[in-house]
Design a protein around this motif. Structure first.
Motif, PDB file in Angstrom:
ATOM      1  N   GLU A 192      19.566  38.862 -56.629  1.00  0.00           N
ATOM      2  CA  GLU A 192      19.966  38.916 -58.044  1.00  0.00           C
ATOM      3  C   GLU A 192      18.880  38.312 -58.930  1.00  0.00           C
ATOM      4  OE1 GLU A 192      23.691  37.314 -60.812  1.00  0.00           O
ATOM      5  OE2 GLU A 192      23.861  37.329 -58.624  1.00  0.00           O
ATOM      6  N   HIS A 217      21.739  36.914 -51.125  1.00  0.00           N
ATOM      7  CA  HIS A 217      22.260  37.764 -52.201  1.00  0.00           C
ATOM      8  C   HIS A 217      21.930  37.175 -53.572  1.00  0.00           C
ATOM      9  CE1 HIS A 217      24.453  40.959 -50.133  1.00  0.00           C
ATOM     10  NE2 HIS A 217      24.788  40.069 -49.210  1.00  0.00           N
ATOM     11  N   ARG A 224      24.787  34.185 -48.426  1.00  0.00           N
ATOM     12  CA  ARG A 224      25.101  33.980 -49.846  1.00  0.00           C
ATOM     13  C   ARG A 224      23.829  33.702 -50.638  1.00  0.00           C
ATOM     14  NH1 ARG A 224      25.157  29.664 -52.690  1.00  0.00           N
ATOM     15  NH2 ARG A 224      25.230  28.230 -50.912  1.00  0.00           N
ATOM     16  N   GLY A 251      19.625  45.275 -54.749  1.00  0.00           N
ATOM     17  CA  GLY A 251      20.853  44.942 -54.020  1.00  0.00           C
ATOM     18  C   GLY A 251      21.594  46.147 -53.481  1.00  0.00           C
TER      19      GLY A 251
END
Length: 346
Positions: free
Chosen positions: A160, A156, A153, A174
């Protein structure tokens, strides 16, 4: 006296849904850190302390076992899974650096990662998604998987933030990680009791290297040993209490055409009173899809910034790096990293 420090950035605006202004401030701070240092301490990441404590306990339970027991979980080097005994790798080879005087890196490790079974229906380069070996240690898999979920998590979230920091459209990085090669490497820097070793400048816990992929999420205890190359010198790095360390990998360097550099780092043995002090860490490598093609993005190439890298698939890049670190083959494609290491006199 050195004034080097690893910037600390609170990323909670991305974790809890902050305002555009708050997110922009985080992205700007990350951009500065990536351009100036390449290592970041992140706070506000949202990982519960009990999940980190569970990981630390799992590491202790595993590496506290006798060496002959741990060797049962060894796998072929190319699978990048299972147990790695002490002094069976040389990370500097992955960065294109050869040294006849250096012994093998003395850390031991255990690797788990994303597997074919985690991505039903996807067409994968299977050797990079090997099934895991799970040691016969009570609660080990549950504690480690809880950490992997959280580390994924955070990875990711960092992608971003990277896209915003670089002024890229959402998905520019991504979209190369729909089913990423993902490895959690748990490390133990200690030699078995009774091992004779000469404590000199050639002793190395983990040789100088860059990480291979997009981003690394690093949990580490606060025992000294980790060092970062910056300004032509090596500097000690210890995380603040509750912080995670973030460092850039080679693929991000390629995407940005070296506007952001993957950070050369190493682990020197923490020596106290003439003996090696135990140190632990766990690096979550987020490396992108095996078949994804990576090269400098258009916005980072112009007359002042000529293209520094040819396109390469993630698979090709990772394979060359692993052949260096785990199979003892000098990486011929790491000339730019090797130049940085040698310039520092490492």
């Amino acid at each position: 006296m050195s004034t080097f420090h690893v910037p600390a950035v609170d990323i909670s605006a991305y974790v809890r849904g902050g305002t555009p202004a708050e997110r922009a401030a985080v992205a700007a701070a990350v951009d500065t850190a990536c351009r100036e240092v390449g290592f970041i301490q992140i706070l506000g990441h949202g990982v519960a302390p009990e999940v980190a404590a569970g990981l630390a306990g799992a590491i202790d339970d595993l590496f506290g076992l006798p060496l002959e027991v741990k060797r049962r979980w060894r796998r072929p080097s190319w699978e990048n899974r299972g147990y790695t005994p002490p002094k069976s790798e040389t990370l500097a080879l992955s960065a294109g650096v050869q040294s006849e005087t250096r012994m093998k890196d003395f850390f031991e490790a255990f690797n788990v990662g994303s597997s074919v079974s985690d991505h039903p229906g996807a067409t994968l380069v299977e050797e990079h998604y090997a099934e895991n070996t799970w040691p016969e240690v009570e609660g080990f898999r549950e504690r480690v998987d809880a950490w992997r979920v959280e580390a994924g998590r955070v990875a990711h979230t960092m992608v971003e933030i990277f896209e915003d920091a670089l002024g890229l459209e959402r998905g520019a990085i991504g979209d190369r990680a729909a089913h990423p090669i993902e490895v959690l490497r748990m490390n133990n820097y200690a030699l078995p009791e009774g091992t004779e070793v000469q404590l000199d400048e050639h002793l190395i816990g983990m040789g100088e290297h860059t990480d291979f992929g997009i981003v690394t999420i690093l949990w580490a205890d606060r025992v000294k040993g980790l060092q970062v190359l910056h300004g032509g010198a090596w500097h000690d790095v210890s995380p603040a209490d509750g912080a995670l360390l973030i460092n850039l990998g080679d693929l991000t360097t390629r995407l940005t055409n070296e506007q952001w550099l993957s950070t050369l780092h190493r682990v020197k043995p923490p020596i106290v009173a003439g003996a090696i002090q135990r140190r632990r860490s766990a690096a979550y490598f987020f490396d992108g899809d095996a078949e994804a093609v990576v090269g400098p993005l258009a916005g980072f190439v112009d007359e002042r910034h000529p293209r520094l890298y040819a396109d390469v698939t993630v698979e090709e890049h990772i394979a060359a790096k692993l052949a260096g670190s785990r199979a003892g083959v000098l990486n011929p494609d790491a000339g730019r990293e090797a130049t940085r290491v040698l310039a520092a006199g490492a």
